[in-house]
Design a protein around this motif. Structure first.
Motif, PDB file in Angstrom:
ATOM      1  N   PRO A 296       0.867  -1.182   0.000  1.00 58.17           N
ATOM      2  CA  PRO A 296       0.000   0.000   0.000  1.00 58.17           C
ATOM      3  C   PRO A 296       0.906   1.235   0.000  1.00 58.17           C
ATOM      4  CG  PRO A 296      -0.633  -1.548   1.742  1.00 58.17           C
ATOM      5  CD  PRO A 296       0.651  -2.053   1.165  1.00 58.17           C
ATOM      6  N   SER A 297       0.640   2.179  -0.889  1.00 57.94           N
ATOM      7  CA  SER A 297       1.593   3.286  -1.053  1.00 57.94           C
ATOM      8  C   SER A 297       1.307   4.433  -0.094  1.00 57.94           C
ATOM      9  CB  SER A 297       1.569   3.795  -2.497  1.00 57.94           C
ATOM     10  OG  SER A 297       0.317   4.385  -2.778  1.00 57.94           O
ATOM     11  N   CYS A 298       2.274   5.355  -0.034  1.00 57.68           N
ATOM     12  CA  CYS A 298       2.162   6.570   0.780  1.00 57.68           C
ATOM     13  C   CYS A 298       1.540   7.659  -0.114  1.00 57.68           C
ATOM     14  CB  CYS A 298       3.587   6.942   1.192  1.00 57.68           C
ATOM     15  SG  CYS A 298       3.756   8.559   1.925  1.00 57.68           S
ATOM     16  N   PRO A 299       0.838   8.638   0.469  1.00 54.15           N
ATOM     17  CA  PRO A 299       0.241   9.697  -0.355  1.00 54.15           C
ATOM     18  C   PRO A 299       1.249  10.479  -1.184  1.00 54.15           C
ATOM     19  CG  PRO A 299      -0.561   9.834   1.897  1.00 54.15           C
ATOM     20  CD  PRO A 299       0.484   8.756   1.881  1.00 54.15           C
ATOM     21  N   ARG A 300       2.534  10.331  -0.892  1.00 53.25           N
ATOM     22  CA  ARG A 300       3.523  11.038  -1.716  1.00 53.25           C
ATOM     23  C   ARG A 300       3.585  10.458  -3.133  1.00 53.25           C
ATOM     24  NH1 ARG A 300       8.048   9.373  -3.210  1.00 53.25           N
ATOM     25  NH2 ARG A 300       9.321  11.223  -2.874  1.00 53.25           N
ATOM     26  N   MET A 301       3.040   9.259  -3.332  1.00 49.66           N
ATOM     27  CA  MET A 301       3.086   8.610  -4.636  1.00 49.66           C
ATOM     28  C   MET A 301       1.932   9.108  -5.511  1.00 49.66           C
ATOM     29  SD  MET A 301       5.779   6.994  -4.475  1.00 49.66           S
ATOM     30  CE  MET A 301       6.912   5.833  -3.758  1.00 49.66           C
ATOM     31  N   PHE A 302       2.289   9.781  -6.598  1.00 52.03           N
ATOM     32  CA  PHE A 302       1.289  10.337  -7.518  1.00 52.03           C
ATOM     33  C   PHE A 302       0.641   9.221  -8.331  1.00 52.03           C
ATOM     34  CE2 PHE A 302       3.344  14.801  -8.131  1.00 52.03           C
ATOM     35  CZ  PHE A 302       2.940  15.119  -6.844  1.00 52.03           C
ATOM     36  N   GLY A 303      -0.627   9.400  -8.616  1.00 51.50           N
ATOM     37  CA  GLY A 303      -1.310   8.486  -9.533  1.00 51.50           C
ATOM     38  C   GLY A 303      -1.712   7.175  -8.896  1.00 51.50           C
ATOM     39  N   ASP A 304      -1.441   6.986  -7.608  1.00 43.90           N
ATOM     40  CA  ASP A 304      -1.758   5.702  -6.982  1.00 43.90           C
ATOM     41  C   ASP A 304      -2.911   5.827  -5.985  1.00 43.90           C
ATOM     42  OD1 ASP A 304      -1.139   2.965  -7.003  1.00 43.90           O
ATOM     43  OD2 ASP A 304      -0.084   3.131  -5.090  1.00 43.90           O
ATOM     44  N   TYR A 305      -3.583   6.988  -6.006  1.00 50.00           N
ATOM     45  CA  TYR A 305      -4.680   7.169  -5.057  1.00 50.00           C
ATOM     46  C   TYR A 305      -5.766   6.083  -5.194  1.00 50.00           C
ATOM     47  CZ  TYR A 305      -8.867   8.750  -2.824  1.00 50.00           C
ATOM     48  OH  TYR A 305     -10.002   8.777  -2.070  1.00 50.00           O
ATOM     49  N   PRO A 306      -6.167   5.710  -6.446  1.00 53.40           N
ATOM     50  CA  PRO A 306      -7.229   4.694  -6.546  1.00 53.40           C
ATOM     51  C   PRO A 306      -6.875   3.393  -5.815  1.00 53.40           C
ATOM     52  CG  PRO A 306      -6.858   5.727  -8.674  1.00 53.40           C
ATOM     53  CD  PRO A 306      -5.768   6.215  -7.768  1.00 53.40           C
ATOM     54  N   ARG A 307      -5.608   2.986  -5.876  1.00 55.54           N
ATOM     55  CA  ARG A 307      -5.217   1.744  -5.190  1.00 55.54           C
ATOM     56  C   ARG A 307      -5.315   1.925  -3.674  1.00 55.54           C
ATOM     57  NH1 ARG A 307      -0.325  -1.421  -4.328  1.00 55.54           N
ATOM     58  NH2 ARG A 307       0.903   0.473  -4.564  1.00 55.54           N
ATOM     59  N   ARG A 308      -4.942   3.133  -3.191  1.00 51.81           N
ATOM     60  CA  ARG A 308      -5.055   3.384  -1.738  1.00 51.81           C
ATOM     61  C   ARG A 308      -6.521   3.400  -1.308  1.00 51.81           C
ATOM     62  NH1 ARG A 308      -0.870   7.048  -2.945  1.00 51.81           N
ATOM     63  NH2 ARG A 308      -2.228   8.869  -2.858  1.00 51.81           N
ATOM     64  N   ALA A 309      -7.364   4.010  -2.143  1.00 53.28           N
ATOM     65  CA  ALA A 309      -8.795   4.065  -1.797  1.00 53.28           C
ATOM     66  C   ALA A 309      -9.385   2.653  -1.756  1.00 53.28           C
ATOM     67  CB  ALA A 309      -9.542   4.940  -2.799  1.00 53.28           C
ATOM     68  N   ASP A 310      -8.967   1.811  -2.709  1.00 53.40           N
ATOM     69  CA  ASP A 310      -9.423   0.405  -2.701  1.00 53.40           C
ATOM     70  C   ASP A 310      -8.980  -0.289  -1.419  1.00 53.40           C
ATOM     71  OD1 ASP A 310     -10.582   0.612  -5.148  1.00 53.40           O
ATOM     72  OD2 ASP A 310      -8.971  -0.408  -6.253  1.00 53.40           O
ATOM     73  N   PHE A 311      -7.738  -0.016  -1.026  1.00 56.98           N
ATOM     74  CA  PHE A 311      -7.202  -0.647   0.180  1.00 56.98           C
ATOM     75  C   PHE A 311      -8.051  -0.271   1.395  1.00 56.98           C
ATOM     76  CE2 PHE A 311      -4.358  -0.683   3.892  1.00 56.98           C
ATOM     77  CZ  PHE A 311      -3.920  -1.998   3.847  1.00 56.98           C
ATOM     78  N   VAL A 312      -8.380   1.022   1.490  1.00 56.35           N
ATOM     79  CA  VAL A 312      -9.186   1.478   2.643  1.00 56.35           C
ATOM     80  C   VAL A 312     -10.562   0.813   2.602  1.00 56.35           C
ATOM     81  CG1 VAL A 312     -10.279   3.492   3.726  1.00 56.35           C
ATOM     82  CG2 VAL A 312      -7.933   3.662   2.854  1.00 56.35           C
ATOM     83  N   ARG A 313     -11.163   0.756   1.422  1.00 58.04           N
ATOM     84  CA  ARG A 313     -12.487   0.105   1.302  1.00 58.04           C
ATOM     85  C   ARG A 313     -12.421  -1.361   1.736  1.00 58.04           C
ATOM     86  NH1 ARG A 313     -13.573   3.387  -3.132  1.00 58.04           N
ATOM     87  NH2 ARG A 313     -12.297   2.039  -4.436  1.00 58.04           N
ATOM     88  N   ASP A 314     -11.349  -2.060   1.309  1.00 57.58           N
ATOM     89  CA  ASP A 314     -11.204  -3.474   1.694  1.00 57.58           C
ATOM     90  C   ASP A 314     -11.064  -3.615   3.209  1.00 57.58           C
ATOM     91  OD1 ASP A 314     -11.303  -4.134  -0.940  1.00 57.58           O
ATOM     92  OD2 ASP A 314      -9.141  -4.522  -1.166  1.00 57.58           O
ATOM     93  N   MET A 315     -10.278  -2.713   3.799  1.00 58.92           N
ATOM     94  CA  MET A 315     -10.072  -2.756   5.254  1.00 58.92           C
ATOM     95  C   MET A 315     -11.400  -2.551   5.984  1.00 58.92           C
ATOM     96  SD  MET A 315      -6.947  -2.888   6.676  1.00 58.92           S
ATOM     97  CE  MET A 315      -6.073  -4.076   5.710  1.00 58.92           C
ATOM     98  N   VAL A 316     -12.159  -1.570   5.515  1.00 56.62           N
ATOM     99  CA  VAL A 316     -13.448  -1.254   6.164  1.00 56.62           C
ATOM    100  C   VAL A 316     -14.344  -2.494   6.136  1.00 56.62           C
ATOM    101  CG1 VAL A 316     -15.585   0.086   5.882  1.00 56.62           C
ATOM    102  CG2 VAL A 316     -13.355   1.233   5.758  1.00 56.62           C
TER     103      VAL A 316
END
Ligand code: SF4
Length: 381
Positions: A296-316
């Protein structure tokens, strides 16, 4: 909220988290071991382990102020970096033999600029961290790992072989697997460990030799897996943010009745949710692929927000999260934008999201309590 765990392992983890040079580090040094401190979770710990060194995640635990650092760093540097540098100037980091900074953000960059001139650490190195997570950046980061490996070999007169790197990868994967087992227990209706206790387990993992840590963590898992867990909570929470290394912060949240069951933190799922693929080929290529493109990437990584959002949804979904708390150090621009995006998306999906700005040292507890109490009231389970 506290569990009734009277565990030797948990006590050792708590001690390692509440101090810098904890007994495990002191013993390591007594036996002539070297310690390499690092400032960002993108640092490939496995390379330090393969060199025979102890990787140590830099914190400013126990810091009382930033008076010395303020002469070098601006007041709009985040307080984590100012406290860390202050500890360096005070000599509290005399136990490290090397310090590695990464170009995580401008704040950490400024620490590197000053640390190399003002703190007496024998080896100081900078790794340039890419800002995207595609194939060219994986190659770039592999080159950075080669530079780090060669610099360590030259300075400390050691040889870091591929075999040693694969051995280190297997050891660190074992740590990650055990940590995921701990998080599996937190999925239960009545988790046998609080969020504050789990954070201290995670922080200790960056401040102790991995073999010793893995043994203790196995002991803890055996102890708690059969226990009756926490039933007395109002809401299951996820916590999102960067450098949060103080279990006391989560304790304040949990005292109000929220139970933190998972996270996306630098001392949490971000560093252990996946393993480095084990194999026989090029270990640095495997590490670069893992650190840049798989975790799971850090917010400093551009263009990877969708993968982070998916990760949060999966966690929830997996942890049955009722609400999310996004914590951010004041002046951290990276997390400011991330929380804005994640909160919008999370609220649209029906999951309440509270954004809390904070300083590195726990302060303003009254206000924190009030905000969390009000947030918990908005959650109807
Ligand atoms: S908290 Fe934000 S500003 Fe501070 S070091 Fe981490 S990424 Fe940089």
């Amino acid at each position: 909220m506290q569990t009734s765990i009277k565990s030797r392992a948990l006590k050792e983890f708590a001690e390692a988290t509440a101090t810098l040079a904890n007994p495990a580090v002191e013993e390591w040094k007594r036996q002539g071991g070297k310690v390499v401190g690092y400032f960002c979770s993108y640092f490939p710990e496995e390379i330090a382990t393969a060199a025979g060194f102890l990787p140590f995640r830099m914190r400013a635990t126990g810091s009382k102020g930033t008076e010395l650092a303020d002469a070098y760093l601006s007041s709009i540097n985040c307080s984590f970096t100012r406290h860390c540098f202050n500890m360096g100037l005070l000599g509290e980091y005399g136990f490290i033999d090397g310090a590695v900074c990464l170009s995580t953000c401008d704040h950490v960059r400024r620490v590197y600029d000053n640390w190399k001139w003002k703190v007496n650490t024998p080896f100081v190195h900078m790794m340039s961290l890419p800002k995207k997570v595609e194939e060219p950046q994986v190659g770039w980061y592999r080159d950075e790992m080669v530079n780090l490996k060669q610099a360590l070999e030259k300075h400390f007169s050691v040889k870091i072989t591929d075999d040693r790197l694969w051995e280190a990868i297997r050891l660190h994967n074992e740590t990650r697997r055990l940590q995921r087992q701990l998080y599996e227990l937190r999925k239960r209706q009545n988790p046998p460990i609080t969020g504050a206790e789990a954070l201290s387990v995670m922080v200790a993992g960056t401040a102790m030799p991995k073999q010793q840590y893995n043994l203790l963590l196995r002991e803890l898992l055996d102890e708690i897996s059969q226990r009756e867990g926490n039933a007395d909570y109002k809401a299951r929470l996820m916590i999102l943010g960067g450098i949060l290394d103080d279990p006391g912060y989560i304790e304040v949240i949990e005292e109000q009745g929220g139970l933190v069951v998972t996270d996306m933190l630098c001392f949490g799922t971000k560093i252990m949710w996946k393993d480095v693929p084990e194999g026989t080929g090029d270990p640095l290529a495997a590490l670069a692929q893992y650190y840049i493109a798989e975790r799971p990437s850090c917010p400093r990584m551009f263009g990877d927000y969708p993968r982070r959002a998916d990760f949060v949804r999966d966690m929830v979904r997996e942890f049955k999260v009722d609400g999310i708390i996004g914590e951010r150090l004041i002046f951290c621009d990276l997390w400011a934008l991330e929380h804005y995006l994640q909160a919008k998306e999370s609220k649209a999906g029906g999951v309440p999201y509270l954004i809390l700005d904070r300083e590195y040292l726990l302060a303003g507890i009254g206000q924190l309590r009030t905000r969390v109490q009000a947030f918990l009231e908005t959650i109807r389970r």
